[in-house]
Design a protein around this motif. Sequence first.
Motif, PDB file in Angstrom:
ATOM      1  N   LYS A 115      11.769  -1.094  -1.207  1.00 57.04           N
ATOM      2  CA  LYS A 115      11.836  -2.484  -1.634  1.00 57.04           C
ATOM      3  C   LYS A 115      10.892  -3.366  -0.829  1.00 57.04           C
ATOM      4  N   GLY A 116       9.841  -2.758  -0.283  1.00 60.62           N
ATOM      5  CA  GLY A 116       8.843  -3.550   0.421  1.00 60.62           C
ATOM      6  C   GLY A 116       9.016  -3.626   1.916  1.00 60.62           C
ATOM      7  N   THR A 117      10.134  -3.096   2.446  1.00 56.07           N
ATOM      8  CA  THR A 117      10.361  -3.200   3.886  1.00 56.07           C
ATOM      9  C   THR A 117      10.216  -1.865   4.608  1.00 56.07           C
ATOM     10  N   ILE A 118      10.058  -0.770   3.865  1.00 58.58           N
ATOM     11  CA  ILE A 118       9.829   0.523   4.506  1.00 58.58           C
ATOM     12  C   ILE A 118       8.582   1.161   3.901  1.00 58.58           C
ATOM     13  N   LEU A 119       8.050   2.129   4.625  1.00 59.06           N
ATOM     14  CA  LEU A 119       6.843   2.803   4.182  1.00 59.06           C
ATOM     15  C   LEU A 119       7.165   3.809   3.079  1.00 59.06           C
ATOM     16  N   ASP A 120       6.321   3.827   2.065  1.00 54.07           N
ATOM     17  CA  ASP A 120       6.436   4.806   0.984  1.00 54.07           C
ATOM     18  C   ASP A 120       5.831   6.116   1.482  1.00 54.07           C
ATOM     19  N   GLY A 121       6.629   6.885   2.222  1.00 48.12           N
ATOM     20  CA  GLY A 121       6.124   8.070   2.888  1.00 48.12           C
ATOM     21  C   GLY A 121       5.735   9.183   1.932  1.00 48.12           C
ATOM     22  N   ILE A 122       4.581   9.804   2.167  1.00 45.09           N
ATOM     23  CA  ILE A 122       4.145  10.935   1.354  1.00 45.09           C
ATOM     24  C   ILE A 122       5.082  12.119   1.587  1.00 45.09           C
ATOM     25  N   THR A 123       5.481  12.339   2.839  1.00 41.21           N
ATOM     26  CA  THR A 123       6.434  13.413   3.138  1.00 41.21           C
ATOM     27  C   THR A 123       7.783  13.103   2.505  1.00 41.21           C
ATOM     28  N   ARG A 124       8.194  11.853   2.545  1.00 42.51           N
ATOM     29  CA  ARG A 124       9.448  11.432   1.898  1.00 42.51           C
ATOM     30  C   ARG A 124       9.430  11.795   0.426  1.00 42.51           C
ATOM     31  N   SER A 170      10.653  -7.962   7.796  1.00 42.59           N
ATOM     32  CA  SER A 170      11.552  -8.728   6.943  1.00 42.59           C
ATOM     33  C   SER A 170      11.106  -8.617   5.490  1.00 42.59           C
ATOM     34  N   PRO A 171      12.001  -8.872   4.535  1.00 38.39           N
ATOM     35  CA  PRO A 171      11.598  -8.878   3.127  1.00 38.39           C
ATOM     36  C   PRO A 171      10.451  -9.859   2.905  1.00 38.39           C
ATOM     37  N   GLY A 172       9.466  -9.436   2.149  1.00 36.69           N
ATOM     38  CA  GLY A 172       8.288 -10.262   1.929  1.00 36.69           C
ATOM     39  C   GLY A 172       7.215 -10.091   2.968  1.00 36.69           C
ATOM     40  N   GLY A 173       7.497  -9.292   4.008  1.00 36.68           N
ATOM     41  CA  GLY A 173       6.529  -9.052   5.070  1.00 36.68           C
ATOM     42  C   GLY A 173       5.610  -7.884   4.741  1.00 36.68           C
ATOM     43  N   THR A 174       5.147  -7.209   5.780  1.00 43.39           N
ATOM     44  CA  THR A 174       4.154  -6.153   5.599  1.00 43.39           C
ATOM     45  C   THR A 174       4.747  -4.754   5.788  1.00 43.39           C
ATOM     46  N   GLY A 175       6.054  -4.630   5.618  1.00 43.70           N
ATOM     47  CA  GLY A 175       6.724  -3.368   5.898  1.00 43.70           C
ATOM     48  C   GLY A 175       6.218  -2.176   5.129  1.00 43.70           C
ATOM     49  N   GLU A 176       5.774  -2.372   3.883  1.00 41.64           N
ATOM     50  CA  GLU A 176       5.317  -1.230   3.097  1.00 41.64           C
ATOM     51  C   GLU A 176       3.839  -0.925   3.327  1.00 41.64           C
ATOM     52  N   ALA A 177       3.147  -1.758   4.094  1.00 35.18           N
ATOM     53  CA  ALA A 177       1.743  -1.490   4.437  1.00 35.18           C
ATOM     54  C   ALA A 177       1.697  -0.692   5.732  1.00 35.18           C
ATOM     55  N   LYS A 178       0.739   0.218   5.802  1.00 38.93           N
ATOM     56  CA  LYS A 178       0.579   0.987   7.036  1.00 38.93           C
ATOM     57  C   LYS A 178      -0.435   0.225   7.890  1.00 38.93           C
ATOM     58  N   GLU A 214      17.224   1.210   7.657  1.00 38.26           N
ATOM     59  CA  GLU A 214      16.012   1.255   6.854  1.00 38.26           C
ATOM     60  C   GLU A 214      15.166   2.475   7.177  1.00 38.26           C
ATOM     61  N   GLU A 215      14.560   2.531   8.365  1.00 37.28           N
ATOM     62  CA  GLU A 215      13.802   3.714   8.747  1.00 37.28           C
ATOM     63  C   GLU A 215      13.751   3.823  10.262  1.00 37.28           C
ATOM     64  N   VAL A 216      13.343   5.004  10.715  1.00 42.19           N
ATOM     65  CA  VAL A 216      13.196   5.256  12.136  1.00 42.19           C
ATOM     66  C   VAL A 216      11.796   4.813  12.549  1.00 42.19           C
ATOM     67  N   GLY A 217      11.550   4.698  13.857  1.00 43.90           N
ATOM     68  CA  GLY A 217      10.287   4.159  14.355  1.00 43.90           C
ATOM     69  C   GLY A 217       9.054   4.736  13.710  1.00 43.90           C
ATOM     70  N   SER A 218       8.974   6.062  13.565  1.00 40.27           N
ATOM     71  CA  SER A 218       7.785   6.677  12.984  1.00 40.27           C
ATOM     72  C   SER A 218       8.118   7.573  11.798  1.00 40.27           C
ATOM     73  N   MET A 219       9.290   7.377  11.206  1.00 43.13           N
ATOM     74  CA  MET A 219       9.720   8.258  10.123  1.00 43.13           C
ATOM     75  C   MET A 219      10.588   7.502   9.110  1.00 43.13           C
ATOM     76  N   ASN A 220      10.569   7.970   7.855  1.00 46.45           N
ATOM     77  CA  ASN A 220      11.645   7.651   6.923  1.00 46.45           C
ATOM     78  C   ASN A 220      12.853   8.499   7.325  1.00 46.45           C
ATOM     79  N   ILE A 221      14.041   8.111   6.868  1.00 49.69           N
ATOM     80  CA  ILE A 221      15.226   8.857   7.275  1.00 49.69           C
ATOM     81  C   ILE A 221      16.123   9.140   6.073  1.00 49.69           C
TER      82      ILE A 221
END
Length: 354
Positions: free
Chosen positions: A251-260, A187-195, A230-237
């Motif tokens: 925006k804090g809810t998906i991972l800032d992927g290096i591959t992305r 959810s927004p404000g959660g830990t979505g952008e942390a791995k 937002e994103e797939v289980g183990s990937m940005n989309i």
Amino acid sequence: MEIQLLPLAEKKPRIEDESQLAFGKQFTDRMFVMEYDAGKGWHSPRIQPYGPFAIDPAAMVFHYSQEIFEGLKAFRRPDGAIALFRPRDNIRRFNRSATRMCMPEVDEDFFLQALKQLVKLERDWVPRSEGTSLYIRPTMIGVEAALGVRPSSKYLCYIILSPVGAYYKGGLSPVKIWISDEYVRVSPGGTGEAKTGGNYAASLRAAMEATEKGFDQVLWLDAVHRKYVEEVGSMNICFLYDGKLVTSPLKGTILDGITRRSILTLVRELGVEVEERALSVDEILDGAESGRLTEAFGTGTAVVVSPVGTVTYRDRTVAMGGGQAGELTLKLYETLTGIQCGKIPDPHGWVEIL
């Protein structure tokens, strides 16, 4: 940094037939370890034989999930040299995850040098076949033996290595995606952008249901409106929509992927406009049926680029570009893997040769 001797008797047999390499099943002979104590900082860095840890049952990681990790790869180049792909970016993200989870940051330069030294010592484990690599997993856990909801005062940080084949056995075969409208990842404000492990634990139920239904991956919707992907289980989309590459914003809810990041750079260089906005479920389903949405693919360190063949939401299934890997998808896969493996020049300085 101490480098401990590796007794010959402790060396592991390697899989000679690299076509049999699975993902994350075999690990190398050595690992990097260091420890942290409040008031003392990081200490005792060492490269030691791979082996289990003795951790107290009250270690806070078991009870309050203070844990972060990273994933990157080392590649064997045609001339035999070993290359890393954007390792400093992974370490910076590791530190951002640490900050979000109230954990101590690592020294970026030292950690990178330790990682490189470990890979150099284990260079014989880097496979040679096309599509293979050495997967690198830095991890940090809270190990203070105490109960009580607060940050740990002691941490263990380590790096392990695993020779891997292709992430998906089907290679670039398009995957089948199921959109879950019951579960949300973060959810927004959660830990979505942390791995952090908790994000992945939260995804397991939906992933299991997707597998039972015959799908390869889950596509998550946002937790507020339950309508924007937002994103797939183990990937940005990413989606090729009206000739633009559209992907969810950071925006804090998906991972800032290096591959992305790498893919978005390559896309712009190809002259394709990039739009970072959240697509709704209806836009995806209607766009695929009308022909406005012509390609979709996931991006991630493990998979690199994974074409999406079909998307299913409730009782509706649509095909992306006829269910085959699209032209842009294939071009991006070939370009990025070519840069990583040294078959294509690297104009961005992404590759570091050991």
